[in-house]
Design a protein around this motif. Structure first.
Motif, PDB file in Angstrom:
ATOM      1  N   SER A  51       0.828  -1.212   0.000  1.00  0.00           N
ATOM      2  CA  SER A  51       0.000   0.000   0.000  1.00  0.00           C
ATOM      3  C   SER A  51       0.858   1.257   0.000  1.00  0.00           C
ATOM      4  CB  SER A  51      -0.951   0.000   1.202  1.00  0.00           C
ATOM      5  OG  SER A  51      -0.265   0.238   2.420  1.00  0.00           O
ATOM      6  N   SER A 111       0.964   3.823  -3.281  1.00  0.00           N
ATOM      7  CA  SER A 111       0.601   5.228  -3.073  1.00  0.00           C
ATOM      8  C   SER A 111       1.768   6.147  -3.411  1.00  0.00           C
ATOM      9  CB  SER A 111       0.161   5.446  -1.620  1.00  0.00           C
ATOM     10  OG  SER A 111      -0.157   6.798  -1.383  1.00  0.00           O
ATOM     11  N   ASP A 137       1.899   6.235  -7.188  1.00  0.00           N
ATOM     12  CA  ASP A 137       0.715   6.881  -7.776  1.00  0.00           C
ATOM     13  C   ASP A 137       0.674   8.383  -7.517  1.00  0.00           C
ATOM     14  OD1 ASP A 137      -0.174   4.481  -8.770  1.00  0.00           O
ATOM     15  OD2 ASP A 137      -1.674   4.138  -7.207  1.00  0.00           O
ATOM     16  N   ASP A 155      -2.352  10.685  -1.981  1.00  0.00           N
ATOM     17  CA  ASP A 155      -3.736  10.220  -2.108  1.00  0.00           C
ATOM     18  C   ASP A 155      -4.290   9.620  -0.820  1.00  0.00           C
ATOM     19  OD1 ASP A 155      -2.439   7.781  -1.968  1.00  0.00           O
ATOM     20  OD2 ASP A 155      -2.821   7.215  -4.052  1.00  0.00           O
ATOM     21  N   LYS A 168      -4.105   6.710   0.208  1.00  0.00           N
ATOM     22  CA  LYS A 168      -4.594   5.332   0.014  1.00  0.00           C
ATOM     23  C   LYS A 168      -3.536   4.312   0.445  1.00  0.00           C
ATOM     24  CE  LYS A 168      -7.611   6.563  -3.876  1.00  0.00           C
ATOM     25  NZ  LYS A 168      -7.894   6.345  -5.322  1.00  0.00           N
ATOM     26  N   TYR A 169      -3.126   4.432   1.665  1.00  0.00           N
ATOM     27  CA  TYR A 169      -2.158   3.481   2.197  1.00  0.00           C
ATOM     28  C   TYR A 169      -2.391   3.312   3.694  1.00  0.00           C
ATOM     29  CZ  TYR A 169       0.433   7.623   3.820  1.00  0.00           C
ATOM     30  OH  TYR A 169       0.804   8.795   4.438  1.00  0.00           O
TER      31      TYR A 169
END
Length: 494
Positions: A272, A276, A279, A284, A286-287
Motif C-alpha cells: 500500500s 501510493s 501513484d 492520495d 490510500k495506504y
C-alpha cells in the motif's frame, strides 16, 4: 585475481550511507557510490585464493554458502581492477540477468564466503557488482539485444517477480516469443511491491523492463490468471506455460482479538505504501498509515525490518519488533565456522533508524503476541505479549518455542504488522491449472526439475521452493528456462 597484494594494502571501504535521521525524510536509496578509483581499489582486494568459495553456491548444513548464480566473481573483480569495465559487464551478465537488482537487495552470500573474510574483511563484491552494472548502463553496454532469429514457439509466464523475469529473459534470448502476465497494475512482483524504495527504487525496475520490452518480451498487467483470465486460454494459445506466482500465503498469528481493526500482513502494508508513493507521492492517502501510532511488528526478518523503516518514515509514535527466537551471537560460534553462512546478529537499516529516532533497538527477543485487545469500536488499542522458551516436544523430539506463564506484558498499540513469513502458493492459481501441490503447499515437481504434473506447465521461484531470496529465484528462473527450452526444441543451448 585482483592485485596479488591488494588485500594487504587496501582496507575494505563501503559506499557511505546517509545518516539515519536524514534519510528517513524520504523513501530514496541512501548510499553514495564510491569513486571509480576507489572502486578499483576495492576490486584489487580480491585474493588469488585458489578456491573461490564466493562463487560456489554450495549448501552447507542446510544453508547456502557463496553465490547461487555462480557469478564469476574473481574474474570481474580483476577486470574492474584493471579498468576493463566492458569485459567485466560481459562476464557478469553471462551468469546474472539482473545485477541491478541483486546488487541492491541480495544479502551478499558471496561476501560471507569470501576467503579474504576468513581473517579480515571480505571483498566489497556486492558494491563492485553495482558499479559494473551502473557503468554498463551509463556507457550504453546494457541496452536491448533482441534475438536475431525467432523459433516460432510461444511461452506464457505467469508472474513478473525475479523468477518470472529470469525465465522470460532467458527464453526470449533463445528466440522464443514470451508474454509475461502480472496480476498487479505494474510489473515486478515482489521487487515492485514487496521491497521498499529505500532498498530498490522502482525506476531501476522500469529501466530493465524497458530493455526487455525492446528485446521483444510482452507484458500484460492486471491479468489475474484463474480470475479474469482463464488458465485454459493460456494452455491453448501457448506452447508452454511457466508459473512464477511466488509464495503468497502469509503466515497468520491466531490469538484472541485477531479480528481487531489495525492488524495487517506486512506485505499488504508495504504494498500500500509503495503503490501510493508511485501513484501520488503518498498524497492520495490510500495506504495503511503508521503516523502517530504505536506500532508492533511481529517478525524479525528482512520484511520485518522493512516495516520498521517504513513506519519511521510515516512518522510512527513508537516501534517495537517482536522476534520469537533468541538474539543471535555478535560473532560466529565455533559450531558455525567459515565458509558457512554466519549465524550472527545483524542490525539492518530499519533498526539503525529506530535506534537513532527512539534511542533504543526496537527488537524484543523470545517474545510473541498472546492477545490483541480492542476498544468498544473494535479498534486495536493494546497487545499482550508473552516470553517464550525452548522446550523439547516429547512426542516428536523437536525443540519448540513455548510460552512462559507469568511473563505477560501489556503494550499500547494501534497498528500491528505481521511479518511472520509465508506458507506457500495461493491455491486458486494451482487449481486453475490443475497442478499438484506438495505437503508444504509448493507446486510439486520431481527433484531438481520444473515440470508439473500437467503437460506443458512448469514452475519456478518461491512457488516451487517456498519463500527464499531474490538471487535464488533468479537461479530458479534460469534453470527452469533450460528445461522449458529442451521441452520445446528437443535440446537446449541455454
Amino acid at each position: 585475481m585482483g592485485k596479488p597484494t591488494g588485500f594487504l594494502e587496501y582496507e575494505r571501504v563501503e559506499a557511505k550511507a546517509v545518516s539515519p535521521k536524514e534519510r528517513i525524510k524520504n523513501f530514496n536509496e541512501f548510499h553514495t557510490p564510491l569513486s571509480e578509483a576507489e572502486q578499483r581499489k576495492q576490486s584489487a582486494r580480491c585474493m588469488d585464493c585458489g578456491v573461490p568459495f564466493c562463487q560456489s553456491g554450495m549448501t552447507i548444513k542446510g544453508m547456502t554458502s557463496g553465490c547461487p548464480l555462480n557469478n564469476l566473481i574473481p574474474e570481474w573483480n580483476d577486470l574492474v581492477y584493471t579498468g576493463n569495465w566492458e569485459q567485466a559487464y560481459n562476464r557478469l551478465h553471462k551468469t546474472s540477468n539482473f545485477p541491478e537488482f541483486t546488487s541492491r537487495v541480495c544479502p551478499a552470500l558471496c561476501e560471507k564466503a569470501c576467503t579474504c573474510g576468513l581473517n579480515g574483511d571480505a571483498v566489497c563484491t556486492k558494491e563492485n557488482e553495482m558499479a559494473i552494472i551502473e557503468h554498463a548502463y551509463a556507457n550504453g553496454l546494457a541496452g536491448p539485444k533482441p534475438p536475431k532469429v525467432r523459433t516460432g514457439k510461444k511461452i506464457a509466464v505467469v508472474g513478473s517477480g525475479p523468477s518470472g523475469l529470469a525465465v522470460a529473459d532467458q527464453l526470449n534470448s533463445r528466440g522464443h516469443s514470451v508474454t509475461v502476465y502480472e496480476r498487479a497494475d505494474r510489473v515486478g512482483g515482489l521487487l515492485r511491491y514487496g521491497i521498499p524504495n529505500m532498498k530498490l527504487e522502482k525506476h531501476i525496475i522500469d529501466r530493465k523492463i524497458n530493455v526487455m520490452k525492446a528485446e521483444g518480451i510482452e507484458f500484460v498487467t492486471d491479468a489475474n490468471i484463474g480470475v479474469n483470465i482463464k488458465a485454459q486460454k493460456l494452455q491453448e494459445e501457448y506452447d508452454a506455460v511457466v508459473l512464477c506466482c511466488g509464495a503468497s500465503n502469509p503466515r497468520d498469528i491466531n490469538a484472541p482479538g485477531r479480528d481487531a481493526n489495525g492488524i495487517y500482513f506486512a506485505v499488504d502494508f508495504l504494498t500500500s505504501t509503495t503503490k501510493s508513493l508511485l501513484d501520488s507521492g503518498l498524497q492520495d492517502g490510500k495506504y495503511i498509515s503508521a503516523k502517530n501510532k504505536n506500532v508492533i511488528v511481529i517478525g524479525g526478518g528482512d520484511t520485518g525490518n522493512d516495516c520498521v523503516g517504513t513506519c519511521i518514515r510515516h512518522g510512527c509514535k513508537s516501534i517495537t519488533q517482536l522476534e520469537m527466537m533468541p538474539k543471535a551471537p555478535d560473532t560466529r560460534a565455533e559450531s558455525n565456522p567459515w565458509p558457512q553462512w554466519p549465524l550472527v546478529c545483524k542490525t539492518d537499516y530499519g533498526q539503525e533508524e529506530a535506534i537513532a529516532v527512539f534511542g533504543h533497538d526496537p527488537r524484543i527477543y523470545t517474545t510473541t503476541v498472546k492477545e490483541f485487545k480492542k476498544d468498544k469500536k473494535g479498534n486495536l488499542e493494546k497487545v499482550v505479549t508473552v516470553k517464550l522458551e525452548s522446550k523439547k516436544d516429547e512426542k516428536t523430539g523437536r525443540r519448540m518455542m513455548v510460552p512462559v506463564e507469568g511473563t505477560e506484558q501489556e503494550l499500547p498499540c494501534e497498528l500491528v504488522l505481521i511479518a511472520a513469513g509465508f506458507l506457500g502458493t495461493q491455491k486458486y492459481i494451482a487449481d486453475a491449472f490443475g497442478v499438484e501441490l506438495n505437503e508444504r503447499t509448493n507446486v510439486k515437481t520431481a527433484a531438481d526439475k520444473f515440470a508439473t504434473n500437467v503437460a506443458g506447465v512448469f514452475t519456478a521461484g518461491d512457488m516451487h521452493t517456498g519463500q527464499s531470496l531474490v538471487v535464488k529465484a533468479i537461479r530458479q528462473g534460469r534453470d527452469c528456462a533450460r528445461e522449458v527450452d529442451a521441452y520445446l526444441m528437443g535440446y537446449t543451448n541455454l
